[in-house]
Design a protein around this motif. Structure first.
Motif, mmCIF file in Angstrom:
data_model
loop_
_atom_site.group_PDB
_atom_site.id
_atom_site.type_symbol
_atom_site.label_atom_id
_atom_site.label_comp_id
_atom_site.label_asym_id
_atom_site.label_seq_id
_atom_site.Cartn_x
_atom_site.Cartn_y
_atom_site.Cartn_z
ATOM 1 N N GLY A 104 0.828 -1.208 0.000
ATOM 2 C CA GLY A 104 0.000 0.000 0.000
ATOM 3 C C GLY A 104 0.858 1.252 0.000
ATOM 4 N N ILE A 105 1.901 1.242 0.822
ATOM 5 C CA ILE A 105 2.805 2.393 0.866
ATOM 6 C C ILE A 105 3.509 2.562 -0.477
ATOM 7 C CG2 ILE A 105 4.951 3.236 1.895
ATOM 8 C CD1 ILE A 105 3.978 2.027 4.553
ATOM 9 N N ALA A 106 3.941 1.445 -1.058
ATOM 10 C CA ALA A 106 4.612 1.511 -2.359
ATOM 11 C C ALA A 106 3.665 2.058 -3.427
ATOM 12 C CB ALA A 106 5.137 0.138 -2.749
ATOM 13 N N LYS A 107 2.418 1.609 -3.415
ATOM 14 C CA LYS A 107 1.437 2.080 -4.393
ATOM 15 C C LYS A 107 1.185 3.568 -4.195
ATOM 16 C CE LYS A 107 -3.299 1.355 -5.932
ATOM 17 N NZ LYS A 107 -4.563 0.681 -5.646
ATOM 18 N N GLU A 108 1.020 3.969 -2.942
ATOM 19 C CA GLU A 108 0.783 5.384 -2.637
ATOM 20 C C GLU A 108 1.973 6.238 -3.092
ATOM 21 O OE1 GLU A 108 0.731 7.883 1.439
ATOM 22 O OE2 GLU A 108 -0.637 6.166 1.368
ATOM 23 N N THR A 109 3.182 5.738 -2.838
ATOM 24 C CA THR A 109 4.390 6.465 -3.242
ATOM 25 C C THR A 109 4.478 6.560 -4.758
ATOM 26 O OG1 THR A 109 5.509 5.684 -1.249
ATOM 27 C CG2 THR A 109 6.898 6.527 -3.017
ATOM 28 N N ARG A 110 4.165 5.425 -5.448
ATOM 29 C CA ARG A 110 4.177 5.455 -6.915
ATOM 30 C C ARG A 110 3.178 6.486 -7.453
ATOM 31 N NH1 ARG A 110 4.596 -0.177 -6.528
ATOM 32 N NH2 ARG A 110 2.359 -0.399 -6.779
ATOM 33 N N GLU A 111 1.974 6.484 -6.874
ATOM 34 C CA GLU A 111 0.952 7.422 -7.337
ATOM 35 C C GLU A 111 1.391 8.862 -7.069
ATOM 36 O OE1 GLU A 111 -2.544 6.151 -5.289
ATOM 37 O OE2 GLU A 111 -2.899 4.454 -6.640
ATOM 38 N N LYS A 112 1.969 9.103 -5.891
ATOM 39 C CA LYS A 112 2.431 10.444 -5.541
ATOM 40 C C LYS A 112 3.540 10.887 -6.500
ATOM 41 C CE LYS A 112 4.468 13.015 -1.714
ATOM 42 N NZ LYS A 112 5.027 12.916 -0.370
ATOM 43 N N LEU A 113 4.497 9.981 -6.731
ATOM 44 C CA LEU A 113 5.593 10.319 -7.651
ATOM 45 C C LEU A 113 5.073 10.534 -9.069
ATOM 46 C CD1 LEU A 113 8.445 7.963 -6.406
ATOM 47 C CD2 LEU A 113 8.286 10.439 -6.151
ATOM 48 N N ALA A 114 4.095 9.722 -9.476
ATOM 49 C CA ALA A 114 3.522 9.889 -10.814
ATOM 50 C C ALA A 114 2.828 11.246 -10.923
ATOM 51 C CB ALA A 114 2.542 8.755 -11.114
ATOM 52 N N ALA A 115 2.094 11.635 -9.865
ATOM 53 C CA ALA A 115 1.416 12.930 -9.879
ATOM 54 C C ALA A 115 2.438 14.071 -9.916
ATOM 55 C CB ALA A 115 0.509 13.069 -8.659
ATOM 56 N N GLU A 116 3.497 13.944 -9.099
ATOM 57 C CA GLU A 116 4.543 14.971 -9.094
ATOM 58 C C GLU A 116 5.235 15.046 -10.458
ATOM 59 O OE1 GLU A 116 7.178 14.052 -5.881
ATOM 60 O OE2 GLU A 116 5.724 14.640 -4.342
ATOM 61 N N THR A 117 5.510 13.870 -11.025
ATOM 62 C CA THR A 117 6.154 13.826 -12.340
ATOM 63 C C THR A 117 5.256 14.454 -13.401
ATOM 64 O OG1 THR A 117 7.299 11.800 -11.699
ATOM 65 C CG2 THR A 117 7.189 12.286 -14.047
ATOM 66 N N GLU A 118 3.972 14.140 -13.332
ATOM 67 C CA GLU A 118 3.017 14.696 -14.301
ATOM 68 C C GLU A 118 2.935 16.214 -14.153
ATOM 69 O OE1 GLU A 118 0.547 14.396 -17.549
ATOM 70 O OE2 GLU A 118 1.773 12.846 -16.640
ATOM 71 N N ALA A 119 2.904 16.696 -12.899
ATOM 72 C CA ALA A 119 2.848 18.140 -12.670
ATOM 73 C C ALA A 119 4.126 18.803 -13.192
ATOM 74 C CB ALA A 119 2.666 18.432 -11.180
ATOM 75 N N GLU A 120 5.256 18.183 -12.930
ATOM 76 C CA GLU A 120 6.538 18.731 -13.411
ATOM 77 C C GLU A 120 6.576 18.713 -14.938
ATOM 78 O OE1 GLU A 120 10.308 20.449 -13.114
ATOM 79 O OE2 GLU A 120 8.726 20.217 -11.632
ATOM 80 N N ARG A 121 6.053 17.630 -15.530
ATOM 81 C CA ARG A 121 6.018 17.559 -16.996
ATOM 82 C C ARG A 121 5.144 18.671 -17.569
ATOM 83 N NH1 ARG A 121 3.012 15.672 -20.993
ATOM 84 N NH2 ARG A 121 1.445 14.733 -19.661
ATOM 85 N N HIS A 122 3.982 18.925 -16.938
ATOM 86 C CA HIS A 122 3.104 20.000 -17.418
ATOM 87 C C HIS A 122 3.792 21.363 -17.277
ATOM 88 C CE1 HIS A 122 -0.452 17.762 -18.423
ATOM 89 N NE2 HIS A 122 -0.520 17.194 -17.224
ATOM 90 N N ARG A 123 4.496 21.565 -16.162
ATOM 91 C CA ARG A 123 5.201 22.830 -15.939
ATOM 92 C C ARG A 123 6.286 23.019 -17.006
ATOM 93 N NH1 ARG A 123 9.704 24.698 -13.822
ATOM 94 N NH2 ARG A 123 10.476 22.661 -13.220
ATOM 95 N N VAL A 124 7.059 21.948 -17.259
ATOM 96 C CA VAL A 124 8.119 22.028 -18.269
ATOM 97 C C VAL A 124 7.511 22.212 -19.658
ATOM 98 C CG1 VAL A 124 9.961 20.704 -19.395
ATOM 99 C CG2 VAL A 124 9.800 20.754 -16.901
ATOM 100 N N ASP A 125 6.403 21.505 -19.946
ATOM 101 C CA ASP A 125 5.726 21.681 -21.245
ATOM 102 C C ASP A 125 5.271 23.129 -21.417
ATOM 103 O OD1 ASP A 125 6.102 19.063 -21.979
ATOM 104 O OD2 ASP A 125 4.037 18.417 -21.528
#
Length: 185
Positions: A104-125
């Motif tokens: 559960g912690i790993a899934k939550e961390t993956r989702e959090k990192l994916a959201a952060e990565t997506e936000a960073e990708r949108h900012r860079v885009d």
């Protein structure tokens, strides 16, 4: 009992004397069979009494104590085995819970990192899009300058060619009027 032992020694001494006189084995002498049988019976009864009243009860107590100790040990072993099985089951449950929690912690961390990565990708885009718009604006301005410079260069070149061909100096405005329909303005 001590009296019987003293008497036994006396009889044995007497039998030894008699054997020495007769020259044979005293236990095989038929004249002493009655006394030998008497002492055999007395000794047997004495040993039987000692065994029945003292030795056998103690042996029985020892055997009983061993049986009780074995029973207690078996009961303790069964109790400890039950506790061990219970502890093992709790350990396995805790391990399964820990694995579930970890996933559960790993899934939550993956989702959090994916959201952060997506936000960073949108900012860079967005930054890239802004820079592309700025670059397009600069390119358009440079192109516009280049086109106007091409017009000036074409005008100068045409004036120079016409001057060489006909030998007259043509005004720049006239050359621009002639070149305008060719440039598509």
């Amino acid at each position: 009992m001590f009296a019987g032992t003293t008497m036994l020694f006396a009889v044995a001494a007497e039998a030894a004397e008699e054997a020495a006189q007769s020259g044979g084995l005293p236990q095989l002498n038929p004249h002493t069979f009655e006394t030998q049988l008497f002492w055999l019976a007395v000794t047997f009864l004495g040993l039987f009494f000692v065994m029945a009243k003292i030795a056998l009860p103690r042996i029985g107590e020892v055997i009983e104590e061993r049986q009780d100790r074995i029973k207690r040990d078996l009961d303790a072993a069964a109790r400890l085995k039950g506790e061990t099985d219970k502890a093992l089951a709790e350990y396995e449950k805790a391990l399964a819970d820990a694995r579930t929690n970890a996933s559960g912690i790993a899934k939550e961390t993956r989702e959090k990192l994916a959201a952060e990565t997506e936000a960073e990708r949108h900012r860079v885009d967005e930054q890239i899009a802004v820079k592309l718009r700025e670059a397009d604006t600069r390119i358009a301005a440079t192109k516009s300058k280049a086109v106007s410079a091409i017009g000036d260069i074409a005008t100068d070149t045409a004036r120079a060619v016409v001057e060489k061909l006909i030998g007259e100096n043509v005004p720049a405005d006239d050359v621009k009027k002639v070149l305008r329909p060719v440039a598509g303005e």
